[in-house]
Design a protein around this motif. Structure first.
Motif, short mmCIF file in Angstrom:
data_model
loop_
_atom_site.label_atom_id
_atom_site.label_comp_id
_atom_site.label_asym_id
_atom_site.label_seq_id
_atom_site.Cartn_x
_atom_site.Cartn_y
_atom_site.Cartn_z
N VAL A 24 0.80 -1.23 0.00
CA VAL A 24 0.00 0.00 0.00
C VAL A 24 0.83 1.28 0.00
N GLY A 25 2.13 1.16 0.17
CA GLY A 25 2.97 2.36 0.17
C GLY A 25 3.13 2.97 1.56
N VAL A 26 3.96 3.99 1.61
CA VAL A 26 4.37 4.54 2.90
C VAL A 26 3.32 5.44 3.54
N HIS A 27 2.52 6.13 2.74
CA HIS A 27 1.63 7.16 3.28
C HIS A 27 0.55 6.60 4.21
N SER A 52 -9.74 3.20 2.92
CA SER A 52 -9.27 4.34 2.15
C SER A 52 -8.39 5.23 3.02
N LYS A 53 -7.58 6.06 2.39
CA LYS A 53 -6.69 6.94 3.16
C LYS A 53 -7.46 7.91 4.05
N PRO A 54 -8.54 8.55 3.56
CA PRO A 54 -9.30 9.44 4.45
C PRO A 54 -9.84 8.73 5.70
N ALA A 55 -10.31 7.49 5.51
CA ALA A 55 -10.83 6.73 6.65
C ALA A 55 -9.70 6.37 7.61
N LEU A 56 -8.54 6.04 7.06
CA LEU A 56 -7.38 5.70 7.90
C LEU A 56 -6.89 6.92 8.67
N HIS A 206 -17.23 7.17 8.09
CA HIS A 206 -17.75 6.36 9.19
C HIS A 206 -18.56 5.16 8.71
N HIS A 207 -19.02 5.21 7.46
CA HIS A 207 -19.63 4.02 6.89
C HIS A 207 -18.55 2.95 6.67
N GLU A 208 -17.38 3.41 6.27
CA GLU A 208 -16.24 2.49 6.14
C GLU A 208 -15.90 1.87 7.49
N PHE A 209 -15.94 2.68 8.52
CA PHE A 209 -15.64 2.18 9.86
C PHE A 209 -16.54 0.99 10.19
N MET A 210 -17.82 1.12 9.87
CA MET A 210 -18.80 0.10 10.23
C MET A 210 -18.52 -1.24 9.57
N ARG A 239 -16.14 -4.86 1.40
CA ARG A 239 -14.76 -4.49 1.08
C ARG A 239 -14.46 -4.75 -0.40
N ARG A 240 -14.89 -5.90 -0.88
CA ARG A 240 -14.62 -6.26 -2.28
C ARG A 240 -15.28 -5.28 -3.24
N VAL A 241 -16.51 -4.91 -2.93
CA VAL A 241 -17.24 -3.97 -3.78
C VAL A 241 -16.56 -2.61 -3.77
#
Length: 245
Positions: A24-27, A52-56, A206-210, A239-241
């Motif tokens: 995934v790279g360093v960021h 995703s990066k924003p969620a992380l 926060h949908h990603e969080f769930m 996740r796959r979608v």
């Protein structure tokens, strides 16, 4: 290059997260470099690969406790008197607890916060109301009490959508989040229940969080970040979608 070396040095006790650098790279990995350890290594490696990066970024912030903002307010004599009366009426002695109670009562009242994206929220409510219920979508057969099979569409009817959104005045349900809702979350999983009950408005993050095992689902007001929550088959499919988009 310098950042990558710094991250690798910090991940001495997190080999799986270090291995994720190649994928995934360093960021993404750097967000957790200073809080990774033997206990959370495997879990964090999983998150950087699938979120995703924003969620992380938001997850990293919450894990560090940076989402708590300290605010100091000076009260004049009149304000001190009024605040004292409010605490007396609420039966609360602590200033922080009293403010929380006041804020919560205001939010529960459903009133708009001045200047808080009113037009955007109204537009979302209007779109939810006016969207045609006949929009083409995939349907799922379920067995009715009568024994016959009926089709239940994944598409959320406008009336149900509007009711769900209006409960939070168009805002994300997640605690302390002030963003407007962007997606509706089926708390009971549509793939399992085949109905649109218990819909919860959430922002994309926060949908990603769930669906990534970082929130212990219960009453929304009690949601808390908790790493290592087992993912079910519905979350894996989500996740796959998301990764295909």
């Amino acid at each position: 290059m310098q950042k990558a070396l710094w991250v690798e040095e910090k991940l001495v006790e997190a080999p799986k997260l270090k291995e994720a650098l190649k994928e995934v790279g360093v960021h993404k990995v750097a967000l957790f470099a200073t809080i990774a350890n033997k206990e959370n290594d495997e879990v964090l490696a999983d998150k950087v690969k699938h979120m995703s990066k924003p969620a992380l970024q938001e997850l990293s912030k919450e894990l560090r406790g940076n989402f708590v903002k300290k605010v100091s307010v000076e009260l004049d004599a009149e304000m001190q008197f009024l605040f004292g009366k409010i605490k007396e009426k609420l039966g609360i002695n602590g200033d922080e607890e009293a403010l929380k109670a006041v804020f919560q009562q205001f939010l529960d009242s459903g009133k708009n916060i001045p200047g808080d994206e009113k037009s955007k929220n109204k537009k979302q409510l209007s779109e939810a109301e006016n969207t045609a219920d006949t929009q083409p979508t995939k349907s799922h057969p379920i067995k009715a009490p009568s024994g016959e099979h009926i089709l239940v569409s994944r598409y959320i009817p406008a009336k149900i959508r509007k009711e769900a959104i209006s409960k939070t005045n168009g805002k994300c349900t997640y605690p302390n989040c002030t963003k407007s809702y962007e997606q509706l979350h089926h708390q009971d999983y549509f793939a399992h229940t085949r109905n649109h009950k218990n819909l919860i408005p959430l922002c994309k993050i926060h949908h990603e969080f769930m669906h990534n095992g970082v929130v212990a689902e219960s009453e929304p007001k009690k949601w808390q970040i908790k790493l290592g929550i087992p993912k079910n088959s519905f979350d894996v499919k989500y996740r796959r979608v998301r990764q295909k988009k």
